[in-house]
Design a protein around this motif. Structure first.
Motif, PDB file in Angstrom:
ATOM      1  N   ASN A  76       0.792  -1.229   0.000  1.00  0.00           N
ATOM      2  CA  ASN A  76       0.000   0.000   0.000  1.00  0.00           C
ATOM      3  C   ASN A  76       0.830   1.287   0.000  1.00  0.00           C
ATOM      4  N   VAL A  77       2.144   1.162  -0.106  1.00  0.00           N
ATOM      5  CA  VAL A  77       3.009   2.353  -0.062  1.00  0.00           C
ATOM      6  C   VAL A  77       2.889   3.175  -1.349  1.00  0.00           C
ATOM      7  N   GLY A  78       2.359   2.513  -2.411  1.00  0.00           N
ATOM      8  CA  GLY A  78       2.222   3.208  -3.696  1.00  0.00           C
ATOM      9  C   GLY A  78       3.237   2.709  -4.732  1.00  0.00           C
ATOM     10  N   LYS A  79       3.726   1.483  -4.519  1.00  0.00           N
ATOM     11  CA  LYS A  79       4.762   0.930  -5.401  1.00  0.00           C
ATOM     12  C   LYS A  79       4.220   0.697  -6.811  1.00  0.00           C
ATOM     13  N   SER A  80       3.035   0.091  -6.895  1.00  0.00           N
ATOM     14  CA  SER A  80       2.464  -0.171  -8.230  1.00  0.00           C
ATOM     15  C   SER A  80       2.221   1.140  -8.967  1.00  0.00           C
ATOM     16  N   SER A  81       1.687   2.109  -8.253  1.00  0.00           N
ATOM     17  CA  SER A  81       1.384   3.395  -8.888  1.00  0.00           C
ATOM     18  C   SER A  81       2.657   4.063  -9.395  1.00  0.00           C
ATOM     19  N   LYS A  97       0.395  -7.641  -9.559  1.00  0.00           N
ATOM     20  CA  LYS A  97      -0.697  -7.749  -8.572  1.00  0.00           C
ATOM     21  C   LYS A  97      -1.652  -8.897  -8.878  1.00  0.00           C
ATOM     22  N   LYS A 186       3.685   9.512  -2.418  1.00  0.00           N
ATOM     23  CA  LYS A 186       2.448  10.220  -2.026  1.00  0.00           C
ATOM     24  C   LYS A 186       2.739  11.589  -1.413  1.00  0.00           C
ATOM     25  N   ASP A 188       2.005  14.337  -2.406  1.00  0.00           N
ATOM     26  CA  ASP A 188       0.865  15.249  -2.555  1.00  0.00           C
ATOM     27  C   ASP A 188      -0.014  15.259  -1.304  1.00  0.00           C
ATOM     28  N   LYS A 189       0.180  14.249  -0.442  1.00  0.00           N
ATOM     29  CA  LYS A 189      -0.675  14.152   0.742  1.00  0.00           C
ATOM     30  C   LYS A 189      -0.139  14.942   1.931  1.00  0.00           C
ATOM     31  N   ALA A 221       2.989   9.755  -7.470  1.00  0.00           N
ATOM     32  CA  ALA A 221       2.525   9.136  -8.718  1.00  0.00           C
ATOM     33  C   ALA A 221       1.274   9.856  -9.199  1.00  0.00           C
ATOM     34  N   LEU A 222       0.481  10.319  -8.222  1.00  0.00           N
ATOM     35  CA  LEU A 222      -0.772  10.993  -8.566  1.00  0.00           C
ATOM     36  C   LEU A 222      -0.501  12.257  -9.375  1.00  0.00           C
TER      37      LEU A 222
HETATM   38  P1  GDP Z   1       1.168  -0.839  -3.537  1.00  0.00           P
HETATM   39  O1  GDP Z   1       0.351  -1.776  -2.724  1.00  0.00           O
HETATM   40  O2  GDP Z   1       2.407  -0.414  -2.838  1.00  0.00           O
HETATM   41  O3  GDP Z   1       1.431  -1.324  -4.926  1.00  0.00           O
HETATM   42  O4  GDP Z   1       0.316   0.521  -3.647  1.00  0.00           O
HETATM   43  P2  GDP Z   1      -0.646   1.072  -4.782  1.00  0.00           P
HETATM   44  O5  GDP Z   1       0.117   1.683  -5.893  1.00  0.00           O
HETATM   45  O6  GDP Z   1      -1.637   0.018  -5.156  1.00  0.00           O
HETATM   46  O7  GDP Z   1      -1.346   2.262  -4.027  1.00  0.00           O
HETATM   47  C1  GDP Z   1      -2.038   2.076  -2.805  1.00  0.00           C
HETATM   48  C2  GDP Z   1      -3.058   3.189  -2.653  1.00  0.00           C
HETATM   49  O8  GDP Z   1      -2.393   4.440  -2.588  1.00  0.00           O
HETATM   50  C3  GDP Z   1      -4.009   3.281  -3.831  1.00  0.00           C
HETATM   51  O9  GDP Z   1      -5.291   3.636  -3.336  1.00  0.00           O
HETATM   52  C4  GDP Z   1      -3.435   4.392  -4.685  1.00  0.00           C
HETATM   53  O10 GDP Z   1      -4.414   5.069  -5.454  1.00  0.00           O
HETATM   54  C5  GDP Z   1      -2.851   5.308  -3.632  1.00  0.00           C
HETATM   55  N1  GDP Z   1      -1.703   6.045  -4.139  1.00  0.00           N
HETATM   56  C6  GDP Z   1      -0.623   5.558  -4.787  1.00  0.00           C
HETATM   57  N2  GDP Z   1       0.233   6.526  -5.120  1.00  0.00           N
HETATM   58  C7  GDP Z   1      -0.317   7.698  -4.718  1.00  0.00           C
HETATM   59  C8  GDP Z   1       0.096   9.073  -4.781  1.00  0.00           C
HETATM   60  O11 GDP Z   1       1.141   9.449  -5.294  1.00  0.00           O
HETATM   61  N3  GDP Z   1      -0.744   9.989  -4.205  1.00  0.00           N
HETATM   62  C9  GDP Z   1      -1.911   9.626  -3.619  1.00  0.00           C
HETATM   63  N4  GDP Z   1      -2.650  10.586  -3.069  1.00  0.00           N
HETATM   64  N5  GDP Z   1      -2.329   8.346  -3.546  1.00  0.00           N
HETATM   65  C10 GDP Z   1      -1.547   7.391  -4.091  1.00  0.00           C
END
Ligand code: GDP
Length: 254
Positions: A76-81, A97, A186, A188-189, A221-222
């Motif tokens: 959930n850290v945002g790795k995929s994004s 995934k 993230k 932007d948060k 990533a957003l």
């Molecule tokens: P992973 O489990 O590490 O692969 O994480 P994901 O890429 O699936 O992202 C987990 C959650 O964080 C999702 O709801 C994404 O939409 C959100 N997320 C990922 N990157 C960003 C970002 O740069 N900004 C924001 N605000 N949310 C993000």
């Protein structure tokens, strides 16, 4: 080593931005990034990415050879994004995934220039102990034996900084001596003030870790923030693997 024409195609300096043109706040401590390197990264990541292998045991690792960059972080850290943003493709992280692949090391070949490796997200409280043991052993073996591995990007949520759940991986990275670099996600948060505080704290913490790169990347990533700078850093590894005499390389990998 690659043929001259191929190197020249990747590195054909086209200044899109002035020196330090906007990228410098994507790295902390802030510094200007060589715009030629930004261009190298942009060109590199515009190329095709191909899924090569999903690896659940060390015996199945694909051939070692290309410069390799691994991506790690809590689930959930945002790795995929971020992987999607880097490569400009949704499919890459979706592959990682799919059921059955989430606890594997997933290898992606970036146009035979760089291997990108998506490591399993960690920190699942509910993961069975035997599963955690298995993947920890696989990861340790990978980190200790992979000759082509140039850097591990350790993704950390910008809202929290490094957490206790990151410690086992950080210890493993320190022990294996693999160069690793924190990439805050993230951003932007968080507001500018909090981001600066977290970034400073993170850099101070890293000073105690010999294998940690002293600079961190700031990404969203957003908002596509920090993507160009990260591509530039990673692009430098592809560039370094090419024939040195054919390119006036902008700078060595940092
Ligand atoms: P992973 O489990 O590490 O692969 O994480 P994901 O890429 O699936 O992202 C987990 C959650 O964080 C999702 O709801 C994404 O939409 C959100 N997320 C990922 N990157 C960003 C970002 O740069 N900004 C924001 N605000 N949310 C993000």
């Amino acid at each position: 080593m690659r043929p001259m024409a191929e190197c020249a195609a990747l590195f054909r300096p086209t200044r899109l931005s002035a020196p330090g043109g906007g990228e410098d706040r994507e790295i902390f401590p802030h510094r200007a990034i060589d715009p030629d390197l930004v261009e190298v990264g942009r060109r590199l990541f515009a190329r095709e990415t191909r899924f090569v292998a999903g690896v659940a045991e060390a015996s199945m690792l694909p051939p070692d050879g290309l410069p390799e960059i691994a991506f790690a972080g809590r689930s959930n850290v945002g790795k995929s994004s971020l992987l999607n943003a880097l490569t400009g493709r949704r499919g890459l992280a979706r592959t990682s995934k799919t059921p059955g692949r989430t606890r594997q090391l997933n290898f992606f070949d970036l146009d035979a220039r760089l291997m990108l490796v998506d490591l399993p997200g960690y920190g699942y409280a509910e993961a069975p102990k035997s599963e955690v043991r298995r993947w920890t052993a696989l990861l340790r073996r990978y980190l200790q034996t992979r000759a082509g591995l140039r850097r591990v990007c350790l993704l950390v949520d910008a809202r929290h900084g490094i957490k206790d759940t990151d410690s086992p991986l950080i210890d493993m990275l320190d022990q294996s001596g693999v160069s690793y670099q924190i990439v805050l996600t993230k951003t932007d948060k968080v507001g500018a003030g909090q981001l600066a505080m977290i970034a400073e704290r993170t850099v101070a913490e890293l000073a105690r870790h010999p294998a940690a790169h002293p600079e961190i990347h700031l990404t969203s990533a957003l908002e596509r923030r920090g993507v160009a700078a990260l591509r530039a850093t990673l692009g430098s590894f592809a560039l370094a693997a090419m024939a040195p005499s054919t390119v006036a390389a902008p700078s060595r990998p940092r």
